[in-house]
Design an enzyme around this catalytic site. Structure first.
Site, PDB file in Angstrom:
ATOM      1  N   HIS A   1     -42.791   2.677  22.609  1.00 29.74           N
ATOM      2  CA  HIS A   1     -43.204   4.053  22.297  1.00 29.74           C
ATOM      3  C   HIS A   1     -42.998   4.996  23.473  1.00 29.74           C
ATOM      4  CE1 HIS A   1     -45.091   2.128  18.867  1.00 29.74           C
ATOM      5  NE2 HIS A   1     -45.386   3.300  18.367  1.00 29.74           N
TER       6      HIS A   1
ATOM      7  N   GLU B   1     -37.810   6.135   7.741  1.00 35.11           N
ATOM      8  CA  GLU B   1     -37.061   7.105   8.555  1.00 35.11           C
ATOM      9  C   GLU B   1     -35.589   7.161   8.167  1.00 35.11           C
ATOM     10  OE1 GLU B   1     -39.209   4.920   9.976  1.00 35.11           O
ATOM     11  OE2 GLU B   1     -40.680   6.138  11.067  1.00 35.11           O
TER      12      GLU B   1
END
Lengths: 348, 325
Positions: free
Chosen positions: B129, B60
């Protein structure tokens, strides 16, 4: 984009371009000599002015590393792109930005190269394809990959040369960038200016892998170590890497160089011995080039002395310009934050 | 008018903009061959090819930075994060590069790009998450933060974000991708930085955005059955923050509740409450209430999720408090 009238003043010689000759022309030798001396004298003056508190903030000097950028610019094309870290005063000077605008930036003046908003660590010059000076170690490396990605996407034959210090190779950004560049076959050259120390930590104290170029081989990237105190060696290596890059094959070059000063001006560099510094000064890139020019009788000593005088004058002009220039108006704080002109900033 | 899913509205927005401007490209994990982790980019590899719809390794930080460099050099990237939870390993690039480039270059390098993906909880995914970072990004000058709540807004706002010349954080939700809503066939754009009055009412103002608009709507309907007319405002964008619309509403209803999924400290709701007390103090008939997630990481067990997340019951309670019911 606002007009930038200052770009046309104080015209410096354009980069001489050559097609891999056995010998370099007089023009190229003189370009290297003049430009490296300009960088050196600029940094010496910046150090002095910092001592007088005319320049503030962080200030990382380039003394000793001049051959790294000087050898690169003569090996590349006028449309190639450049990005580097925060030891960045010399890169615009090498590319042809008049030193007065770099000095004005150090003075935090509105006519500085980044309008007094960047300072020492953030020299940007779009007109000369310099995509900045960046302050987070390794942060500019993925950006360089993206700049190269855009060149490939637009199907140009330009590349992006991405400079970093030796400390940056221990960041994840470096490794992710090398992988992405190889995966997407991007026109990029990664250049480590290995001056031996990431701030006060020597290369030997930062990893068991001290031959930094070897890190590229993990990604099957062409990688080599180069004498970064020799402008000709740098030119040759960058030229070779550029040919590969334009075919979509990145390279990693480790330029072995040395900074004469501390990491920043506030660093007395007590972690290095006087003997170590003296050893490197014997390999000084400017002294070596001067000796070679005289040895090969490319020009006379008087001609070089004349360059010395002209450089001295340019630095004096740069300081006078920066001294006289105005600080940014307070209202400039709200300009250039967004491309949107009428962004509604929240009032507290 | 046709009804389409949220994910399809987003896919249409990207595809239309890629047909319109060849400098727009999509990059991220699983966006191409897999057709998107949540099928937002379904079919886009087939239409645009691998040079413009690009799979990445799990890097990322690297591909976020790649996108920013490409934007500095003339392209208009759309960078997809599989979730904004993963944007944390790229946040140096978002905050230190994308958000700062214009300013520290003295205006020489705009960064016209979009970072998009889902934010917030999405079922029993536990703590790493399930986080809402819209207020983190909204805190940072140089960015814009857009967070749509329905397919119509998603399409119009994403198209506007792709055309915007500044870096836009565009936040969706796994729990909204399957939602259906009316989306016209023809092209339209919605302005960034403008809230919308989703429902008019006279008794109390309820402000929310993104997935929490579902919670808000539930509360609105219950209140309606009880004879209370709630004015519901969807912020749509949390940077810049359209306080004009909120203050105008509070001047009418004199009461305000804000529902937001993020944690309570330094939330968007905190700022809205501050701005309203400062600019509409004399109009308020009750202290402002806000409903955020509880001040803990979101756990796995359903009983704990029920305890921690904002919901209709908590929102109804807050509405009752400001209505002195």
């Amino acid at each position: 984009m606002k007009p930038e009238p200052h770009r046309s003043t104080t015209k410096l010689p354009t980069n001489p371009k050559i097609e891999s000759p056995e010998e370099f022309s007089k023009e190229v030798y003189m370009f290297w000599y003049e430009r490296m001396l300009l960088m050196r004298k600029f940094e010496e003056k910046a150090g002095q002015l910092y001592g007088q508190q005319k320049i503030k903030g962080f200030c990382h000097l380039y003394n000793g590393q001049e051959a790294c950028i000087a050898g690169a610019v003569t090996a590349l094309n006028n449309e190639d792109k450049y990005i580097t870290a925060y030891r960045d005063h010399a890169h615009p000077i090498a590319l042809g930005t008049p030193p007065r605008y770099v000095m004005a930036e150090l003075f935090a003046k509105a006519s500085g190269i980044s309008k007094g908003k960047g300072g020492s660590m953030h020299m940007f010059d779009k007109a000369h394809h310099l995509f900045g000076g960046h302050g987070i170690v390794g942060g500019q490396i993925p950006l360089g990959v993206g700049i190269a990605f855009a060149e490939k996407y637009k199907k140009t034959h330009n590349l992006c040369i991405t400079f970093m210090g030796d400390g940056a190779v221990r960041q994840g950004a470096f490794h992710e960038s090398l992988n992405l560049a190889m995966l997407y076959q991007l026109p990029v050259i990664f250049v480590i200016e290995n001056n031996g120390y990431s701030m006060g930590t020597s290369v030997e104290r930062s990893s068991n892998v001290t031959a930094l170029y070897k890190l590229g081989t993990a990604y099957e990237m062409p990688s080599e170590a180069v004498d970064g105190m020799n402008v000709i060696a740098v030119h040759r290596a960058v030229e070779k890497a550029a040919k590969k890059a334009r075919r979509g094959l990145p390279s990693l070059l480790e330029l072995k160089t040395y900074r004469y000063k501390g990491h920043s001006i506030s660093d007395p560099a007590n972690y290095r011995t006087k003997e170590e510094i003296a050893t490197y000064k014997q390999q000084d890139p400017i002294e070596r080039l001067r000796a070679e020019i005289l040895d090969k009788q490319i020009v006379s000593e008087e001609a070089l002395d004349l360059v010395d005088q002209q450089v001295k004058q340019q630095i004096a002009d740069a300081v006078a310009f920066a001294e006289a220039a105005a600080y940014p108006q307070p209202s400039a704080a709200y300009e250039d934050v967004y491309a949107q002109r009428d962004y509604p900033f929240l009032k507290s | 008018m046709r009804n389409i899913q949220f994910r399809q509205a987003l896919g249409e927005a990207m595809s239309e903009e890629m047909r319109r401007d060849e400098n727009v490209f999509l990059m991220g994990e699983e966006v191409a061959a897999y057709n998107g982790a949540y099928k937002v980019s379904q079919g886009m590899l087939d239409e645009f090819g691998p040079a413009r719809v690009i799979d990445t390794p799990i890097s990322e930080l690297g591909f976020a930075g790649l996108g920013i460099g490409a934007a500095m050099n003339g392209l208009r990237p759309i960078i997809e994060f599989m979730t904004f939870n993963f944007s944390l390993v790229a946040i140096d690039q978002v905050v230190n590069s994308a958000a700062k480039m214009m300013s520290m270059s003295g205006g020489q390098f705009p960064v016209p790009m979009v970072f998009r993906g889902p934010t917030g909880n999405a079922g029993m995914l536990s703590s790493q998450h399930s986080q809402s970072f819209e207020n983190w990004y909204a805190n940072c000058p140089g960015l814009k933060v857009v967070i749509p709540s329905n397919p119509y807004d998603a399409k119009g706002l994403l198209k506007a974000s792709i055309r915007d010349n500044d870096p836009v954080i565009f936040m969706e939700s796994e729990l909204m991708y399957g939602d259906k809503g009316e989306v016209p066939e023809g092209e339209y754009l919605l302005p960034i930085g403008k809230a919308t009055v989703a429902r008019e009412g006279k008794d109390v103002t309820l402000v929310s955005f993104g997935k929490m608009m579902k919670v808000a709507w539930e509360a609105v309907q219950v209140m309606q059955q009880q004879g209370v007319e709630v004015e519901l405002i969807d912020m749509r964008t949390v940077r810049p923050l359209d306080m004009t619309t909120v203050i105008h509403s509070v001047q009418k209803t004199n009461r305000l509740v804000i529902v937001e999924e993020a944690w309570p400290l330094g939330s968007i709701a905190s700022e809205i409450a501050y701005q309203v007390q400062k600019n509409a103090f004399d109009y308020l008939d009750a202290p402002i209430q806000k409903v955020n997630s509880e001040d803990v990481p979101l756990p796995y067990a359903p009983t704990l999720i029920q305890e921690v997340l904002p919901n209709a019951a908590k929102t109804l309670y807050a509405l009752d408090v400001v209505l002195y019911r």
